[in-house]
Design a protein around this motif. Structure first.
Motif, PDB file in Angstrom:
ATOM      1  N   ILE A 240       1.512  -1.784  -6.273  1.00  0.00           N
ATOM      2  CA  ILE A 240       2.060  -0.510  -6.752  1.00  0.00           C
ATOM      3  C   ILE A 240       3.573  -0.677  -6.864  1.00  0.00           C
ATOM      4  O   ILE A 240       4.243  -0.976  -5.885  1.00  0.00           O
ATOM      5  CB  ILE A 240       1.712   0.637  -5.782  1.00  0.00           C
TER       6      ILE A 240
ATOM      7  N   ILE B 217       7.051   1.174  -7.893  1.00  0.00           N
ATOM      8  CA  ILE B 217       7.742   2.426  -8.238  1.00  0.00           C
ATOM      9  C   ILE B 217       9.179   2.057  -8.629  1.00  0.00           C
ATOM     10  O   ILE B 217       9.530   2.040  -9.777  1.00  0.00           O
ATOM     11  CB  ILE B 217       7.711   3.421  -7.063  1.00  0.00           C
TER      12      ILE B 217
ATOM     13  N   LEU C  87       5.891  -1.561  -3.571  1.00  0.00           N
ATOM     14  CA  LEU C  87       5.821  -0.520  -2.545  1.00  0.00           C
ATOM     15  C   LEU C  87       5.734  -1.099  -1.136  1.00  0.00           C
ATOM     16  O   LEU C  87       6.341  -0.564  -0.209  1.00  0.00           O
ATOM     17  CB  LEU C  87       4.629   0.407  -2.807  1.00  0.00           C
TER      18      LEU C  87
ATOM     19  N   TYR D 136       9.188  -2.145  -0.172  1.00  0.00           N
ATOM     20  CA  TYR D 136      10.021  -0.963  -0.007  1.00  0.00           C
ATOM     21  C   TYR D 136       9.733  -0.270   1.321  1.00  0.00           C
ATOM     22  O   TYR D 136      10.657   0.118   2.049  1.00  0.00           O
ATOM     23  CB  TYR D 136       9.815   0.001  -1.167  1.00  0.00           C
TER      24      TYR D 136
END
Length: 87
Positions: free
Chosen positions: A42, A44, A48, A51
């Motif tokens: 994922i 963004i 992710l 992060y």
């Protein structure tokens, strides 16, 4: 010192919030780390999983500490066990 019902209620509330915050800490630390490879799929701003590990988890830790301190200060005042204001 004999514990009154008021003291027992104070400790029940303290243990309840501590348990809840530790569960959040566990999910953020270990569950997110366990699924980091899947979370990296994922994207963004970046992956992710990366992060969450690099910036999300420390930010959530700060929120947990701040919430716990604020909650406990409020609980201490409600049950009359606050420190330092009488001295």
């Amino acid at each position: 010192m004999k514990l009154t019902e008021k003291h027992r209620e104070y400790w029940r509330r303290n243990l309840r919030i501590t348990t809840m915050l530790l569960m959040i800490w566990f999910v953020v630390t270990f569950v997110a780390g366990w699924f980091a490879r899947e979370l990296n799929e994922i994207v963004i701003i970046g992956p992710l999983g990366f992060y969450l590990g690099a910036q999300g988890a420390p930010f959530i830790y700060l929120l947990i500490i701040g919430y716990y301190a604020r909650y406990m200060n409020r609980l201490d005042r409600r049950y009359g066990v606050q420190e330092g204001e009488d001295e």
